[in-house]
Scaffold this motif. Structure first.
Motif, PDB file in Angstrom:
ATOM      1  N   GLY A 108       0.744  -1.224  -0.118  1.00 23.52           N
ATOM      2  CA  GLY A 108      -0.040  -0.079  -0.025  1.00 23.52           C
ATOM      3  C   GLY A 108       0.828   1.225   0.111  1.00 23.52           C
ATOM      4  N   ILE A 109       1.969   1.449  -0.897  1.00 19.50           N
ATOM      5  CA  ILE A 109       2.582   2.515  -1.017  1.00 19.50           C
ATOM      6  C   ILE A 109       1.912   3.667  -1.529  1.00 19.50           C
ATOM      7  N   PRO A 110       2.096   4.799  -1.399  1.00 15.44           N
ATOM      8  CA  PRO A 110       1.247   6.094  -2.211  1.00 15.44           C
ATOM      9  C   PRO A 110       1.423   5.898  -3.849  1.00 15.44           C
ATOM     10  N   GLU A 111       0.579   6.445  -4.382  1.00 15.69           N
ATOM     11  CA  GLU A 111       0.760   6.632  -5.899  1.00 15.69           C
ATOM     12  C   GLU A 111       1.764   7.705  -6.031  1.00 15.69           C
ATOM     13  N   ASN A 112       2.590   7.290  -7.130  1.00 17.80           N
ATOM     14  CA  ASN A 112       3.823   8.224  -7.507  1.00 17.80           C
ATOM     15  C   ASN A 112       4.852   8.177  -6.597  1.00 17.80           C
ATOM     16  N   ASP A 113       4.910   7.196  -5.601  1.00 18.82           N
ATOM     17  CA  ASP A 113       6.044   7.120  -4.665  1.00 18.82           C
ATOM     18  C   ASP A 113       7.248   6.289  -5.219  1.00 18.82           C
ATOM     19  N   ARG A 114       8.046   6.786  -6.074  1.00 17.70           N
ATOM     20  CA  ARG A 114       8.799   6.472  -7.076  1.00 17.70           C
ATOM     21  C   ARG A 114      10.102   6.555  -6.592  1.00 17.70           C
ATOM     22  N   PHE A 115      10.777   6.103  -5.583  1.00 16.98           N
ATOM     23  CA  PHE A 115      12.275   6.367  -5.474  1.00 16.98           C
ATOM     24  C   PHE A 115      13.040   5.071  -5.458  1.00 16.98           C
ATOM     25  N   ALA A 116      13.854   5.126  -6.538  1.00 23.08           N
ATOM     26  CA  ALA A 116      14.582   3.977  -6.822  1.00 23.08           C
ATOM     27  C   ALA A 116      15.862   4.200  -7.848  1.00 23.08           C
ATOM     28  N   THR A 117      16.965   3.356  -7.659  1.00 28.19           N
ATOM     29  CA  THR A 117      18.120   3.395  -8.181  1.00 28.19           C
ATOM     30  C   THR A 117      18.476   2.085  -8.776  1.00 28.19           C
ATOM     31  N   ILE A 118      19.244   1.933  -9.822  1.00 31.82           N
ATOM     32  CA  ILE A 118      19.654   0.871 -10.473  1.00 31.82           C
ATOM     33  C   ILE A 118      21.221   0.983 -10.553  1.00 31.82           C
ATOM     34  N   THR A 119      21.950   0.089  -9.999  1.00 34.77           N
ATOM     35  CA  THR A 119      23.495  -0.174 -10.067  1.00 34.77           C
ATOM     36  C   THR A 119      23.762  -1.248 -10.908  1.00 34.77           C
ATOM     37  N   GLU A 120      24.440  -1.000 -11.992  1.00 36.81           N
ATOM     38  CA  GLU A 120      24.996  -2.169 -12.743  1.00 36.81           C
ATOM     39  C   GLU A 120      26.488  -2.474 -12.469  1.00 36.81           C
ATOM     40  N   LEU A 121      26.754  -3.711 -12.249  1.00 40.82           N
ATOM     41  CA  LEU A 121      28.198  -4.151 -12.059  1.00 40.82           C
ATOM     42  C   LEU A 121      28.716  -4.940 -12.820  1.00 40.82           C
ATOM     43  N   GLU A 122      30.093  -4.744 -13.227  1.00 37.32           N
ATOM     44  CA  GLU A 122      31.041  -5.692 -13.869  1.00 37.32           C
ATOM     45  C   GLU A 122      30.709  -7.074 -13.206  1.00 37.32           C
ATOM     46  N   ALA A 123      31.027  -8.161 -14.343  1.00 35.26           N
ATOM     47  CA  ALA A 123      31.101  -9.532 -13.898  1.00 35.26           C
ATOM     48  C   ALA A 123      31.847  -9.916 -12.656  1.00 35.26           C
ATOM     49  N   ASP A 124      33.362  -9.168 -12.491  1.00 36.93           N
ATOM     50  CA  ASP A 124      34.080  -9.289 -11.450  1.00 36.93           C
ATOM     51  C   ASP A 124      33.744  -8.522 -10.290  1.00 36.93           C
ATOM     52  N   ASN A 125      32.614  -7.838 -10.081  1.00 34.97           N
ATOM     53  CA  ASN A 125      32.215  -7.356  -8.836  1.00 34.97           C
ATOM     54  C   ASN A 125      30.673  -7.919  -8.608  1.00 34.97           C
ATOM     55  N   PHE A 126      30.467  -8.985  -9.006  1.00 36.42           N
ATOM     56  CA  PHE A 126      29.205  -9.555  -8.779  1.00 36.42           C
ATOM     57  C   PHE A 126      29.265 -11.098  -8.480  1.00 36.42           C
ATOM     58  N   ASN A 127      28.623 -11.364  -7.046  1.00 37.67           N
ATOM     59  CA  ASN A 127      28.584 -12.718  -6.603  1.00 37.67           C
ATOM     60  C   ASN A 127      27.253 -13.072  -6.191  1.00 37.67           C
ATOM     61  N   ASN A 128      26.500 -13.998  -6.858  1.00 38.19           N
ATOM     62  CA  ASN A 128      25.141 -14.281  -6.417  1.00 38.19           C
ATOM     63  C   ASN A 128      25.016 -15.659  -5.544  1.00 38.19           C
ATOM     64  N   SER A 129      26.226 -15.907  -5.101  1.00 42.35           N
ATOM     65  CA  SER A 129      26.259 -17.115  -3.928  1.00 42.35           C
ATOM     66  C   SER A 129      25.886 -18.384  -4.461  1.00 42.35           C
ATOM     67  N   GLY A 130      25.858 -18.466  -5.721  1.00 41.59           N
ATOM     68  CA  GLY A 130      25.673 -19.895  -6.534  1.00 41.59           C
ATOM     69  C   GLY A 130      24.250 -20.513  -6.081  1.00 41.59           C
ATOM     70  N   ASP A 131      24.310 -21.688  -5.439  1.00 41.00           N
ATOM     71  CA  ASP A 131      22.966 -22.293  -5.047  1.00 41.00           C
ATOM     72  C   ASP A 131      22.781 -22.323  -3.470  1.00 41.00           C
ATOM     73  N   TYR A 132      23.152 -21.262  -2.912  1.00 38.05           N
ATOM     74  CA  TYR A 132      23.019 -21.009  -1.426  1.00 38.05           C
ATOM     75  C   TYR A 132      21.452 -21.208  -1.193  1.00 38.05           C
ATOM     76  N   ALA A 133      21.304 -21.634  -0.019  1.00 38.45           N
ATOM     77  CA  ALA A 133      19.863 -22.060   0.491  1.00 38.45           C
ATOM     78  C   ALA A 133      18.922 -23.004  -0.477  1.00 38.45           C
ATOM     79  N   GLY A 134      19.804 -23.790  -1.374  1.00 41.21           N
ATOM     80  CA  GLY A 134      18.989 -24.733  -2.245  1.00 41.21           C
ATOM     81  C   GLY A 134      18.445 -24.073  -3.519  1.00 41.21           C
ATOM     82  N   ILE A 135      18.868 -22.641  -3.516  1.00 38.84           N
ATOM     83  CA  ILE A 135      18.220 -22.045  -4.975  1.00 38.84           C
ATOM     84  C   ILE A 135      19.252 -22.138  -5.891  1.00 38.84           C
ATOM     85  N   ASP A 136      19.137 -22.494  -7.344  1.00 33.80           N
ATOM     86  CA  ASP A 136      19.968 -22.675  -8.562  1.00 33.80           C
ATOM     87  C   ASP A 136      20.038 -21.100  -9.021  1.00 33.80           C
TER      88      ASP A 136
END
Length: 126
Positions: free
Chosen positions: A33-61
């Motif tokens: 239930g956030i208010p209409e037009n409450d659009r505060f967001a940013t996106i950061t794009e990372l080079e592959a060397d600066n990115f780790n997704n922990s592989g299959d941690y918690a059983g999720i591939d």
């Protein structure tokens, strides 16, 4: 007034990135239930060397296309609302722009209302 930070590997189109922000916004509107037009967001794009997704941690591939979503928001929502938010974000991102649900990692940072300043050095919610 949530503030959303999205991090992903570099190389996605501007449309893909805009769609991520829009779908997450719509999921928050629908579930917490956030208010209409409450659009505060940013996106950061990372080079592959600066990115780790922990592989299959918690059983999720996870693949190399993980999308990390961190939402800072006012404290006080129920566990049920949070679970609904997680599910809605994953479903919306699956539908458009086509992110595998396994690749959607979400964390919430809860703060008190007095922890926000929306500009002019004023604590608008305090």
């Amino acid at each position: 007034m949530p503030f959303t930070r999205i991090a992903l590997k570099k190389g996605k189109s501007p449309e893909y990135r805009r769609t991520l922000m829009e779908q997450i916004y719509l999921a928050m509107r629908q579930t917490i239930g956030i208010p209409e037009n409450d659009r505060f967001a940013t996106i950061t794009e990372l080079e592959a060397d600066n990115f780790n997704n922990s592989g299959d941690y918690a059983g999720i591939d996870r693949s190399g296309d993980v999308v990390f979503v961190q939402i800072t928001l006012n404290a006080g929502r129920t566990v049920e609302k949070k679970k609904a938010l997680y599910a809605e974000i994953a479903e919306r991102l699956k539908t458009d722009p086509g992110v595998r649900p396994e690749d959607v990692v979400i964390s919430l940072l809860e703060v008190e209302k007095e922890d926000w300043s929306l500009g002019n050095g004023v604590a608008q919610y305090a």
